[in-house]
Write an enzyme that holds these catalytic residues in place. Structure first.
Site, PDB file in Angstrom:
ATOM      1  NE  ARG A  58      10.087  11.752  16.372  1.00 46.26           N
ATOM      2  CZ  ARG A  58       8.901  11.182  16.618  1.00 46.26           C
ATOM      3  NH1 ARG A  58       8.069  10.920  15.618  1.00 46.26           N
ATOM      4  NH2 ARG A  58       8.541  10.880  17.840  1.00 46.26           N
ATOM      5  NE  ARG A  81       8.468   5.844   8.674  1.00 42.59           N
ATOM      6  CZ  ARG A  81       8.210   5.390   7.458  1.00 42.59           C
ATOM      7  NH1 ARG A  81       7.993   4.099   7.244  1.00 42.59           N
ATOM      8  NH2 ARG A  81       8.171   6.228   6.442  1.00 42.59           N
ATOM      9  CE  LYS A 140       6.921  -0.045   1.374  1.00 46.24           C
ATOM     10  NZ  LYS A 140       6.079   1.090   1.824  1.00 46.24           N
ATOM     11  NE  ARG A 198       9.250   4.013  -3.285  1.00 45.30           N
ATOM     12  CZ  ARG A 198       9.581   3.709  -2.026  1.00 45.30           C
ATOM     13  NH1 ARG A 198      10.358   2.695  -1.767  1.00 45.30           N
ATOM     14  NH2 ARG A 198       9.123   4.420  -1.030  1.00 45.30           N
ATOM     15  NE  ARG A 255       7.747   9.371   1.811  1.00 51.30           N
ATOM     16  CZ  ARG A 255       7.894   9.204   3.122  1.00 51.30           C
ATOM     17  NH1 ARG A 255       7.851  10.247   3.930  1.00 51.30           N
ATOM     18  NH2 ARG A 255       8.090   8.013   3.614  1.00 51.30           N
TER      19      ARG A 255
HETATM   20  P1  ADP Z   1       6.585   1.375   5.436  1.00 46.90           P
HETATM   21  O1  ADP Z   1       7.875   0.594   5.545  1.00 46.90           O
HETATM   22  O2  ADP Z   1       5.568   0.667   4.584  1.00 46.90           O
HETATM   23  O3  ADP Z   1       6.795   2.783   5.004  1.00 46.90           O
HETATM   24  P2  ADP Z   1       6.500   1.122   8.370  1.00 46.90           P
HETATM   25  O4  ADP Z   1       6.613  -0.345   8.550  1.00 46.90           O
HETATM   26  O5  ADP Z   1       7.704   1.937   8.651  1.00 46.90           O
HETATM   27  O6  ADP Z   1       5.936   1.452   6.887  1.00 46.90           O
HETATM   28  O7  ADP Z   1       5.287   1.625   9.261  1.00 46.90           O
HETATM   29  C1  ADP Z   1       4.943   3.012   9.340  1.00 46.90           C
HETATM   30  C2  ADP Z   1       4.580   3.371  10.779  1.00 46.90           C
HETATM   31  O8  ADP Z   1       3.333   2.748  11.126  1.00 46.90           O
HETATM   32  C3  ADP Z   1       5.579   2.906  11.824  1.00 46.90           C
HETATM   33  O9  ADP Z   1       5.647   3.891  12.829  1.00 46.90           O
HETATM   34  C4  ADP Z   1       4.994   1.593  12.352  1.00 46.90           C
HETATM   35  O10 ADP Z   1       5.349   1.374  13.719  1.00 46.90           O
HETATM   36  C5  ADP Z   1       3.486   1.831  12.204  1.00 46.90           C
HETATM   37  N1  ADP Z   1       2.732   0.622  11.808  1.00 46.90           N
HETATM   38  C6  ADP Z   1       3.133  -0.365  10.958  1.00 46.90           C
HETATM   39  N2  ADP Z   1       2.151  -1.284  10.801  1.00 46.90           N
HETATM   40  C7  ADP Z   1       1.098  -0.861  11.554  1.00 46.90           C
HETATM   41  C8  ADP Z   1      -0.230  -1.392  11.807  1.00 46.90           C
HETATM   42  N3  ADP Z   1      -0.651  -2.517  11.238  1.00 46.90           N
HETATM   43  N4  ADP Z   1      -1.031  -0.700  12.643  1.00 46.90           N
HETATM   44  C9  ADP Z   1      -0.605   0.473  13.220  1.00 46.90           C
HETATM   45  N5  ADP Z   1       0.624   1.011  13.021  1.00 46.90           N
HETATM   46  C10 ADP Z   1       1.469   0.359  12.190  1.00 46.90           C
HETATM   47  P1  ADP Z   2       8.604   4.538   2.582  1.00 40.88           P
HETATM   48  O1  ADP Z   2       8.456   3.074   2.740  1.00 40.88           O
HETATM   49  O2  ADP Z   2       8.141   5.296   3.778  1.00 40.88           O
HETATM   50  O3  ADP Z   2       8.037   5.067   1.293  1.00 40.88           O
HETATM   51  P2  ADP Z   2      11.438   4.260   1.873  1.00 40.88           P
HETATM   52  O4  ADP Z   2      12.395   4.212   2.978  1.00 40.88           O
HETATM   53  O5  ADP Z   2      11.107   3.002   1.159  1.00 40.88           O
HETATM   54  O6  ADP Z   2      10.126   4.950   2.469  1.00 40.88           O
HETATM   55  O7  ADP Z   2      11.913   5.308   0.784  1.00 40.88           O
HETATM   56  C1  ADP Z   2      12.335   6.608   1.132  1.00 40.88           C
HETATM   57  C2  ADP Z   2      12.708   7.394  -0.124  1.00 40.88           C
HETATM   58  O8  ADP Z   2      13.835   6.758  -0.761  1.00 40.88           O
HETATM   59  C3  ADP Z   2      11.641   7.462  -1.205  1.00 40.88           C
HETATM   60  O9  ADP Z   2      10.724   8.532  -0.996  1.00 40.88           O
HETATM   61  C4  ADP Z   2      12.502   7.671  -2.461  1.00 40.88           C
HETATM   62  O10 ADP Z   2      12.967   9.013  -2.544  1.00 40.88           O
HETATM   63  C5  ADP Z   2      13.708   6.795  -2.171  1.00 40.88           C
HETATM   64  N1  ADP Z   2      13.540   5.402  -2.663  1.00 40.88           N
HETATM   65  C6  ADP Z   2      13.517   4.271  -1.914  1.00 40.88           C
HETATM   66  N2  ADP Z   2      13.342   3.178  -2.675  1.00 40.88           N
HETATM   67  C7  ADP Z   2      13.257   3.633  -3.960  1.00 40.88           C
HETATM   68  C8  ADP Z   2      13.059   2.991  -5.209  1.00 40.88           C
HETATM   69  N3  ADP Z   2      12.919   1.662  -5.309  1.00 40.88           N
HETATM   70  N4  ADP Z   2      13.010   3.780  -6.328  1.00 40.88           N
HETATM   71  C9  ADP Z   2      13.154   5.108  -6.255  1.00 40.88           C
HETATM   72  N5  ADP Z   2      13.339   5.774  -5.102  1.00 40.88           N
HETATM   73  C10 ADP Z   2      13.392   5.054  -3.954  1.00 40.88           C
END
Ligand code: ADP
Ligand code: ADP
Ligand code: ZN
Length: 216
Positions: free
Chosen positions: A160, A127, A13, A88, A172
């Site tokens: 990180r 990541r 995302k 969410r 999660r």
């Molecule tokens: P989210 O915001 O949904 O949690 P991220 O965009 O941070 O996910 O992506 C998670 C990890 O996977 C990052 O390290 C990113 O560089 C990698 N990543 C994102 N999209 C892809 C893809 N299509 N193929 C391989 N790796 C990806």
């Molecule tokens: P990812 O895309 O890897 O799940 P985020 O950065 O979106 O990670 O979220 C990290 C953490 O922040 C979540 O595990 C949760 O604890 C909190 N969080 C983020 N967005 C929300 C939301 N919309 N509602 C509740 N908790 C949230």
């Protein structure tokens, strides 16, 4: 353009949101980023969120709803926005609906990034992001073109997230299935849901999203 990106942690995302920001000039509203900033700044919200985030649990709805409501009032959201990681829960989805209705606005589309669960621990534990500009990378799947140097800003400092480890991914993912996955049906029923294949490479996913956006 008012978009929601939906998908489990590690789906891509944030990665895709950054690209939409660059191409369409609308802001990315990531509740995760906003909460991490609040934790860093030591605000009341940050104090409430810190332990929950470290444990991989959701922060209470009223906390994130208030953050987003305030953010949507900022002038840069007037031309549109991408919600990344919000809503969410069904409560948050209803709140989003109410906030938009209040402003006389409608959601353009909800884009679901579909990935196999088996890849998520790998995505999340590899990541890291640029400490200066926030560009996202991955240890094996998305490295900067010059090792150790950010493609976008040239910085050599990266960070990180404390919650990006294989243990919290389990919690999660449970939170995702229990609380967030019902939103797939919620938006499908409203005729807003589109899905893209998040297992494909990053450029390919971007192409699929752009094809959807070009038809809005
Ligand atoms: P989210 O915001 O949904 O949690 P991220 O965009 O941070 O996910 O992506 C998670 C990890 O996977 C990052 O390290 C990113 O560089 C990698 N990543 C994102 N999209 C892809 C893809 N299509 N193929 C391989 N790796 C990806
Ligand atoms: P990812 O895309 O890897 O799940 P985020 O950065 O979106 O990670 O979220 C990290 C953490 O922040 C979540 O595990 C949760 O604890 C909190 N969080 C983020 N967005 C929300 C939301 N919309 N509602 C509740 N908790 C949230
Ligand atoms: Zn950078």
């Amino acid at each position: 353009m008012r978009l929601i990106l939906l998908g489990p942690p590690g789906a891509g995302k944030g990665t895709q949101a950054q690209r939409i920001v660059e191409k369409y000039g609308i802001p990315q509203l990531s509740t995760g980023d906003m909460l991490r900033a609040a934790v860093q700044a030591g605000t009341e919200v940050g104090k409430r969120a810190d332990a929950l985030m470290k444990a991989g649990k959701l922060v209470p709805d009223e906390v994130v709803n208030a953050i987003i409501s305030e953010r949507l009032d900022q002038p840069d959201c007037a031309k549109g926005f991408i919600l990344d990681g919000f809503p969410r829960t069904l409560v948050q989805a209803d709140a989003t609906e109410a906030m938009l209705k209040d402003k006389g606005l409608e959601l353009s589309s909800v884009i679901q990034i579909v990935v196999d669960d088996g890849i998520l621990a790998h995505r999340v534990s590899g990541r890291y992001t640029c400490a200066n500009c926030g560009a996202g990378y991955h240890d094996t799947d998305n490295k900067p073109s010059v090792e150790g140097v950010c493609d976008r800003c040239g910085s050599t400092h990266f960070k990180r997230r404390p919650d990006d480890n294989a243990e919290t991914v389990v919690t999660r993912l449970q939170a995702y299935y229990k609380e967030t996955s019902p939103l797939i049906g919620y938006y499908y029923a409203k005729g807003k849901l589109k899905s893209v294949d998040g297992m494909a490479d990053i450029d390919h996913v971007t192409g699929e999203i752009e094809a959807i956006l070009s038809k809005l």
